[in-house]
Design an enzyme around this catalytic site. Structure first.
Site, PDB file in Angstrom:
ATOM      1  N   TYR A 115      20.003 -53.000  36.539  1.00 52.45           N
ATOM      2  CA  TYR A 115      21.183 -53.566  37.200  1.00 52.45           C
ATOM      3  C   TYR A 115      21.026 -55.080  37.353  1.00 52.45           C
ATOM      4  O   TYR A 115      21.982 -55.838  37.117  1.00 52.45           O
ATOM      5  CB  TYR A 115      21.363 -52.901  38.559  1.00 52.45           C
ATOM      6  CG  TYR A 115      22.631 -53.274  39.284  1.00 52.45           C
ATOM      7  CD1 TYR A 115      23.870 -52.824  38.834  1.00 52.45           C
ATOM      8  CD2 TYR A 115      22.590 -54.062  40.433  1.00 52.45           C
ATOM      9  CE1 TYR A 115      25.039 -53.158  39.508  1.00 52.45           C
ATOM     10  CE2 TYR A 115      23.752 -54.396  41.114  1.00 52.45           C
ATOM     11  CZ  TYR A 115      24.965 -53.938  40.652  1.00 52.45           C
ATOM     12  OH  TYR A 115      26.126 -54.266  41.326  1.00 52.45           O
ATOM     13  N   SER A 156      26.491 -59.907  41.299  1.00 50.73           N
ATOM     14  CA  SER A 156      25.787 -59.314  42.429  1.00 50.73           C
ATOM     15  C   SER A 156      24.726 -60.291  42.905  1.00 50.73           C
ATOM     16  O   SER A 156      24.185 -61.073  42.101  1.00 50.73           O
ATOM     17  CB  SER A 156      25.114 -57.999  42.017  1.00 50.73           C
ATOM     18  OG  SER A 156      24.193 -57.559  42.995  1.00 50.73           O
TER      19      SER A 156
END
Length: 268
Positions: free
Chosen positions: A154, A141
Site C-alpha cells: 500500500y 495517503s
C-alpha cells in the site's frame, strides 16, 4: 481554482472520503458525478446527496478495468457535458505481513490505487485541456510519506501515485491543467472498519468531512499538496527525512501490537 459551476468526476464516490468530497464540492456549487462498483451503495449515496440539496449523477463502474474506465469517462461526459476536475479517489488496501499477502491482493492494490488513476487521468486529459482550467486531484495517503510496517505494498502504490502527480504537474505546467495530491491520515471511513489500530498506535481517525474541507481549501488555493495530521504529522515527516532510524526504533516498539491490530485490515 473557484469550484463553483465546475464539472467534477469523483471515483469511489459512494462512501468515505469520496462521498464527503461530493457533499463538500457539491455544496460549493460544483456539478458532480460519482462512480462506485456497487449499484445499491451508489444509489444510497445519490439519495444522501439529494437530501442535502446536491444533485449528482451515478456511474456504476470499476475503474480497475479497461471497460470500467471507459464507462467512467463516457458517463461523466454524458451527464456533465464536459470535465473540469477529475478526483482519483477510488482505492483499496490489504494490510499485514508481505509473506501473508496473496499475489491477487498485491495486484488488486496496484490496479486500483496506481494503475487506474494513471490510465483514467490519461483518458481524461483531452477533456481537462478543453476546460482550460482543469484539475486532477489524487487522493494518496499519509503512508505514502512515512512507510508503515505491514503496509508495504500500500505504501508503494500510494507513494507511486504521489510521484505520478508531482511529475504530471510539472509536465502540464502552463497548459491549463493543475495537479494536486492529498495525503489523508487515518480517516473514519468504511475502508478502516477492519483495522483495529487506534490512537495508541498512532491511528487517530478524523472525519472524512474534515479531509474534504481541507481538499476544497487546497483547490481554492491552487495548492500542490494537502497533508493531514497537523503538527504531529509534520514532525514525523521531518524525522523520517532527518533521522529515519529514530522512526525505525519507534515502530519496533509498536511492532507486535501493530501487527495484531492490522492483520485483518482489508478493503479491496
Amino acid at each position: 481554482m473557484e469550484i463553483n459551476q465546475k464539472r467534477v468526476l469523483i471515483t469511489g464516490g459512494s462512501s468515505g472520503i469520496g462521498l464527503a468530497l461530493a457533499h463538500t464540492l457539491g455544496a460549493a456549487g460544483a456539478h458532480i458525478a460519482i462512480t462506485g462498483r456497487r449499484s445499491a451503495v451508489l444509489d444510497d449515496a445519490i439519495k444522501q446527496l439529494a437530501a442535502a440539496g446536491i444533485l449528482a449523477s451515478p456511474i456504476v463502474a470499476d475503474v480497475a478495468t479497461e471497460f470500467g474506465r471507459k464507462a467512467t469517462i463516457d458517463g461523466a461526459l454524458a451527464s456533465l457535458g464536459g470535465l473540469d476536475v477529475l478526483v482519483n479517489n477510488a482505492g483499496g488496501v490489504r494490510a499485514g505481513r508481505l509473506e501473508d499477502t496473496t499475489e491477487a491482493e498485491i495486484r488488486a492494490m496496484i490496479d486500483v490505487d496506481l494503475l487506474a488513476p494513471i490510465l483514467l487521468t490519461q483518458a481524461a486529459l483531452p477533456k481537462l485541456r478543453e476546460s482550460d482550467d482543469g484539475l486532477v486531484v489524487n487522493i494518496a495517503s499519509g503512508i505514502a510519506l512515512i512507510g508503515m510496517p505491514f503496509y508495504s505494498t500500500y505504501a508503494a502504490v500510494k507513494a507511486g501515485l504521489s510521484r505520478f502527480g508531482e511529475a504530471l504537474r510539472r509536465e502540464l505546467a502552463g497548459e491549463g491543467v493543475h495537479v494536486m495530491t492529498v495525503y489523508p491520515g487515518a480517516t473514519d471511513t468504511p475502508m478502516m472498519q477492519t483495522s483495529h489500530a487506534g490512537p495508541d498506535l498512532g491511528f487517530v481517525r478524523e472525519p472524512a468531512a474534515a479531509v474534504a474541507e481541507a481538499t476544497l481549501e487546497g483547490i481554492r488555493a491552487n495548492a500542490f499538496e494537502v497533508i493531514r495530521g497537523g503538527e504531529a504529522r509534520a514532525k514525523m515527516i521531518a524525522l523520517n527525512r532527518d533521522d529515519p532510524g529514530a522512526l525505525d526504533s519507534r515502530f519496533a516498539d509498536l511492532k507486535s501490537r501493530l501487527a495484531e491490530a492490522v492483520r485483518d485490515h482489508s478493503a479491496l
